[in-house]
Design an enzyme around this catalytic site. Structure first.
Site, short mmCIF file in Angstrom:
data_model
loop_
_atom_site.label_atom_id
_atom_site.label_comp_id
_atom_site.label_asym_id
_atom_site.label_seq_id
_atom_site.Cartn_x
_atom_site.Cartn_y
_atom_site.Cartn_z
N ARG A 34 0.80 -1.04 0.07
CA ARG A 34 -0.15 -0.04 -0.13
C ARG A 34 1.00 1.35 0.03
NH1 ARG A 34 -4.81 -2.02 -0.15
NH2 ARG A 34 -4.97 -3.94 0.80
N ASP A 35 0.46 2.25 -0.72
CA ASP A 35 1.13 3.56 -0.92
C ASP A 35 1.04 4.25 0.59
OD1 ASP A 35 1.85 5.49 -3.41
OD2 ASP A 35 1.72 6.43 -1.59
N ILE A 36 2.14 5.00 0.88
CA ILE A 36 2.29 5.44 2.18
C ILE A 36 1.24 6.98 2.23
CG2 ILE A 36 4.24 7.13 1.68
CD1 ILE A 36 5.23 5.68 4.49
N ASN A 97 4.35 6.57 -13.79
CA ASN A 97 5.20 7.69 -13.87
C ASN A 97 6.81 7.16 -14.18
OD1 ASN A 97 3.09 9.45 -13.23
ND2 ASN A 97 3.36 9.05 -11.01
N GLU A 105 8.87 10.23 -8.35
CA GLU A 105 9.46 10.48 -7.30
C GLU A 105 10.47 9.44 -6.90
OE1 GLU A 105 8.03 10.37 -2.69
OE2 GLU A 105 6.60 11.06 -4.13
N VAL A 106 10.12 8.11 -6.97
CA VAL A 106 11.07 6.99 -6.71
C VAL A 106 11.51 6.14 -7.86
CG1 VAL A 106 11.07 4.74 -5.44
CG2 VAL A 106 9.48 6.58 -4.53
N HIS A 110 7.29 1.26 -10.76
CA HIS A 110 6.26 0.79 -10.20
C HIS A 110 5.18 1.26 -10.78
CE1 HIS A 110 7.58 4.94 -8.77
NE2 HIS A 110 6.18 5.05 -8.38
N HIS A 112 1.02 2.15 -10.09
CA HIS A 112 -0.05 2.70 -8.98
C HIS A 112 -1.21 2.02 -9.52
CE1 HIS A 112 2.16 6.21 -7.30
NE2 HIS A 112 2.82 6.11 -8.40
P1 DGP Z 1 5.87 8.13 -8.06
O1 DGP Z 1 5.65 9.76 -8.01
O2 DGP Z 1 5.22 7.70 -9.15
O3 DGP Z 1 7.48 8.07 -8.13
O4 DGP Z 1 5.20 7.79 -6.75
C1 DGP Z 1 5.80 7.19 -5.89
C2 DGP Z 1 5.10 6.80 -4.47
O5 DGP Z 1 5.43 6.17 -3.63
C3 DGP Z 1 4.17 7.98 -3.86
O6 DGP Z 1 2.54 7.94 -4.03
C4 DGP Z 1 4.35 7.70 -2.39
C5 DGP Z 1 4.88 6.50 -2.39
N1 DGP Z 1 5.99 6.16 -1.27
C6 DGP Z 1 7.19 7.06 -0.92
N2 DGP Z 1 7.76 6.38 -0.18
C7 DGP Z 1 6.95 5.44 0.38
C8 DGP Z 1 7.29 4.46 1.34
O7 DGP Z 1 8.39 4.53 2.09
N3 DGP Z 1 6.39 3.45 1.35
C9 DGP Z 1 5.46 3.44 0.68
N4 DGP Z 1 4.62 2.39 1.11
N5 DGP Z 1 5.11 4.17 -0.07
C10 DGP Z 1 6.01 5.30 -0.62
#
Ligand code: DGP
Length: 126
Positions: A34-36, A97, A105-106, A110, A112
């Protein structure tokens, strides 16, 4: 230019068990959690376990087994989260993305998976 994978990114740390996560499902080649900062009632991230930066990197370089495993996992998540129209759910959106313009961001590939409410238009009007 080939992609350069940074193994210090947050999802690499999750895969190594250095940071906890709320796992939804795990397979040989992929992990869903799950997204944080959820943007919808269902907001699950699906990542490959391999070192891929974004969609085209994964699609071009991953093995057939990794790609099939990843795609099938996304389908299983949609079904088990109750958002698959094919299973009586009300629908979902899958977003991947890549890079600056998409505000990735990461830098670990991945998708979503979002659902559980009306998600509105695909993009904001400019
Ligand atoms: P993007 O912008 O597509 O790279 O989305 C990165 C997503 O990752 C964003 O919706 C928040 C999520 N995220 C960032 N750090 C963490 C984490 O430590 N744990 C989890 N579960 N999600 C995270």
């Amino acid at each position: 230019m080939p992609y350069d994978y940074d193994d210090q990114n947050i999802f690499a740390k999750i895969l190594r068990g250095e940071i906890p996560n709320d796992t939804v499902m795990e397979t040989e080649h992929s992990l869903a959690f799950r997204d944080i900062t959820p943007q919808a009632p269902v907001h699950v991230l699906v990542i490959p376990k391999g070192p891929y930066v974004c969609h085209d990197h994964f699609a071009a370089q991953a093995s057939d087994a990794e790609i099939v495993d990843f795609m099938r996992l996304t389908a299983r998540i949609c079904a088990t989260e109750g958002i698959s129209p094919g299973e009586g759910g009300e629908g979902f959106r899958v977003i991947g993305n890549a890079g600056e313009h998409a505000l990735q961001e990461v830098p670990h590939y991945h998708l979503h998976i979002l659902g559980g409410r009306n998600l509105g238009a695909l993009l904001e009007k400019q």
